[in-house]
Design a protein around this motif. Structure first.
Motif: not given
Ligand SMILES: Nc1ncnc2c1ncn2[C@@H]1O[C@H](COP(=O)(O)OP(=O)(O)OP(=O)(O)O)[C@@H](O)[C@H]1O
Ligand SMILES: [Mg+2]
Length: 294
Positions: A87-94
């Motif tokens: 659902s989420y990724s490193l990019l969304e976390y960043l």
């Protein structure tokens, strides 16, 4: 023109001055922490992501807990190779859209992944703030024996950062001359920033054991001679149609074809890694992983 001559010419060329990549602060660390492994290559498409995924599963089969982080941000496809849709990724976390914990997806009992995410444009340079964000949240993860960064190819500042931050850097090449020269160019760039890097060579898509040794030996010989550095040879993976078949099915080949030549090679690599934990106190993430104590 033979390979060695090509490499000699490459190193005798004028060396451009590169910008120094800012890295995280070094601190004391202990041996009781996850090992951080970065998988990278000079040339694209040599098999990094497949090796990363299958190595993770092979290491997990020896009861190690592994977190794969796809740091080919915006372009990575490690999640696709596993047939998972986080659902989420490193990019969304960043970008502050989720926490690091939300970005982590369980793939199997002992393997987790953080996907790279998708980007409209093709380059994403981590700012120093984003590096700080990664380091801050990563310190909260206490679960893993190994964290594997799967990078893109080439010599970008992101890739350099993840290599300089690792305990062990696995440089992948194939026996093709173009892949070897690009691997050498990458190693030259990495060693220029730090002679202390623990670089190990994996030769993918070999047709014989001998071909793996010969390919690695070319890189080791020129590195010793011209860079005064000493990479080592970790091992080889056979060229094998099971790999492409497994990619199409979106499953790791060591799960789908455990008796294949590629699977046997990867189990050997995993055994070499898990049998020789590298803790490089001179790398910047060393201080982070000290906080991962289990
Ligand atoms: N040992 C192998 N035998 C046969 N084919 C292989 C092998 N390893 C990789 N391949 C093929 O090479 C393709 C590229 O592999 P992969 O995506 O892992 O490369 P990569 O280095 O991660 O690429 P990129 O630089 O784009 O991130 C795979 O789709 C697979 O078909
Ligand atoms: Mg890849």
């Amino acid at each position: 023109m033979d390979q060695a001559q090509r490499l000699r010419e490459m190193v005798s060329g004028k060396v451009k001055k590169r910008k120094k990549v800012p890295v995280l602060k070094k601190e004391n660390n202990t041996a009781n922490r996850p090992e951080i492994i970065t998988i990278t290559s000079g040339k694209g498409g040599v098999g990094k992501s497949n090796t990363c995924v299958n190595l993770a599963f092979a290491m997990a089969s020896t009861s190690k807990r592994v977190l794969i982080i796809d740091v080919d941000i915006g372009l990575g496809n490690t999640d696709l190779l596993l047939g998972v849709y986080p659902s989420y990724s490193l990019l969304e976390y960043l970008k502050g859209k989720c926490s690091l914990e939300q970005a982590i997806m369980r793939v199997s009992e002992k393997v987790d992944i953080i996907a790279g995410g998708e980007l409209a444009k093709d380059d994403f340079l981590l700012s120093s703030k984003e590096r700080d964000v990664i380091s801050t949240d990563i310190t909260e993860l206490k679960l893993y024996d190994y964290i594997i960064f799967d990078t893109g190819a080439g010599i970008s500042s992101n890739i350099s950062y993840f290599c300089q931050s690792a305990d062990r850097v696995l440089v992948l090449t194939t026996p093709e001359p173009t892949a070897i020269t690009d691997a050498y160019a990458l190693m030259k760039s990495l060693y220029r920033k730090s002679k202390d890097l623990e670089i190990q060579i994996i030769v993918n898509k070999v047709i014989s054991v001998q071909e793996g040794y010969e390919t690695a030996n070319k890189l080791i010989t020129v590195s010793q001679k011209f860079l005064l550095a000493k990479p080592t040879y970790l091992g080889y993976i056979f060229e094998d149609s099971s790999v492409t078949k497994a990619v199409r099915k979106q499953v790791p080949y060591i799960k789908e074809y455990p008796a294949s030549s590629s699977s046997k090679s990867v189990y050997q690599l995993a055994a070499s890694i898990t049998g020789s934990k590298v803790i490089n106190s001179k790398t910047p993430l060393g201080f982070l992983s000290a906080l991962f104590k289990r």
